[in-house]
Design an enzyme around this catalytic site. Sequence first.
Site, PDB file in Angstrom:
ATOM      1  N   ASN A 176      12.098   5.230 -12.836  1.00 41.98           N
ATOM      2  CA  ASN A 176      11.491   3.914 -13.020  1.00 41.98           C
ATOM      3  C   ASN A 176      10.271   4.066 -13.925  1.00 41.98           C
ATOM      4  O   ASN A 176       9.224   4.542 -13.494  1.00 41.98           O
ATOM      5  CB  ASN A 176      11.095   3.337 -11.657  1.00 41.98           C
ATOM      6  N   GLU A 213      11.020   3.556   0.133  1.00 42.22           N
ATOM      7  CA  GLU A 213       9.676   3.768  -0.403  1.00 42.22           C
ATOM      8  C   GLU A 213       8.652   3.769   0.734  1.00 42.22           C
ATOM      9  O   GLU A 213       8.326   2.694   1.257  1.00 42.22           O
ATOM     10  CB  GLU A 213       9.290   2.627  -1.346  1.00 42.22           C
ATOM     11  N   GLY A 264       0.131   6.882  -3.831  1.00 38.99           N
ATOM     12  CA  GLY A 264      -1.195   6.628  -4.367  1.00 38.99           C
ATOM     13  C   GLY A 264      -2.279   6.476  -3.320  1.00 38.99           C
ATOM     14  O   GLY A 264      -3.340   5.924  -3.606  1.00 38.99           O
ATOM     15  N   LYS A 295       8.447   1.794 -15.144  1.00 37.56           N
ATOM     16  CA  LYS A 295       7.457   0.753 -14.857  1.00 37.56           C
ATOM     17  C   LYS A 295       6.932   0.138 -16.167  1.00 37.56           C
ATOM     18  O   LYS A 295       7.678   0.038 -17.143  1.00 37.56           O
ATOM     19  CB  LYS A 295       6.350   1.308 -13.968  1.00 37.56           C
ATOM     20  N   SER A 312       6.820   9.175  -4.304  1.00 42.48           N
ATOM     21  CA  SER A 312       6.112  10.158  -5.123  1.00 42.48           C
ATOM     22  C   SER A 312       6.817  11.515  -5.146  1.00 42.48           C
ATOM     23  O   SER A 312       6.182  12.564  -5.056  1.00 42.48           O
ATOM     24  CB  SER A 312       4.667  10.326  -4.648  1.00 42.48           C
ATOM     25  N   HIS A 346      11.475  -3.622  -5.238  1.00 44.38           N
ATOM     26  CA  HIS A 346      10.484  -2.545  -5.330  1.00 44.38           C
ATOM     27  C   HIS A 346       9.184  -2.990  -4.669  1.00 44.38           C
ATOM     28  O   HIS A 346       8.809  -4.167  -4.718  1.00 44.38           O
ATOM     29  CB  HIS A 346      10.243  -2.177  -6.798  1.00 44.38           C
ATOM     30  N   GLU A 377       6.197  -2.772  -5.469  1.00 44.85           N
ATOM     31  CA  GLU A 377       5.235  -3.439  -6.360  1.00 44.85           C
ATOM     32  C   GLU A 377       5.631  -4.885  -6.615  1.00 44.85           C
ATOM     33  O   GLU A 377       4.758  -5.753  -6.757  1.00 44.85           O
ATOM     34  CB  GLU A 377       5.127  -2.648  -7.671  1.00 44.85           C
TER      35      GLU A 377
END
Length: 253
Positions: free
Chosen positions: A9, A170, A176, A11, A216, A98, A100
Amino acid sequence: MRQKFVAGNWKMNLVYSGALALISEIADLLGPATPTDPVVVVCPPFPFLSGVGEHLPKGGSLHLGAQNCHQKESGAFTGEVAAPMLASVGCEYVILGHSERRQHFREDDALLGQKLKAALAAGLKPIFCVGESLETREADDTFDFISKQLKDGLFHLSNEEFAQVVIAYEPVWAIGTGKTATSAQAQEVHAFIREQVARAYTAAAATDVSILYGGSANAQNARELFSQPDVDGGLIGGASLKAADFVAIVRSF
């Protein structure tokens, strides 16, 4: 046997020249496809899809995917991109749900259910994302939360439709935040997701569905993650922007 799978991805990164350079380097490092290769998908930003697609080796293990799509086939939705548009430039896959998109654009499971239907109608294979926040994990609500995401967003599909779907887990709390999900934690949730699929559909559907880890993963931890029995690959973010790291992840099976 279910497919091993790595999706990159990209992004909202790169410019067009950088995207073409990246896909060329990835293709060169991967080399000719072999029967044991996992499915490898690259998901560049919308403006780069056609150009990146033209750089994918014909008949190889590299496939083109998008990062999102609108729930309508066409219409007065300025700035949006419909699933048939993606299919028309060679996309085979599309990421939906996703974290985000859920966080920043307030996409909920009802909307994502519509997007799933739109993607499938256009012949795309959805990569459907689920996962819990740090607050949810610390409240010990992980399984209830993910169960609800699956039931409300995904399990309305027919058996035939579900067979086209890839699931990505996820752990939002491990992205992060400085916190790290162990391979055992990843396996625990992946096994739970597979169990929910078996309950909603069939044992065969649960056995066949690929479930990716999207927390990650990188060139250093991919081999350990992918060795878990219910982790079938990864949805890769930052590491997918570095050709050598991405290919190392692909070679981690």
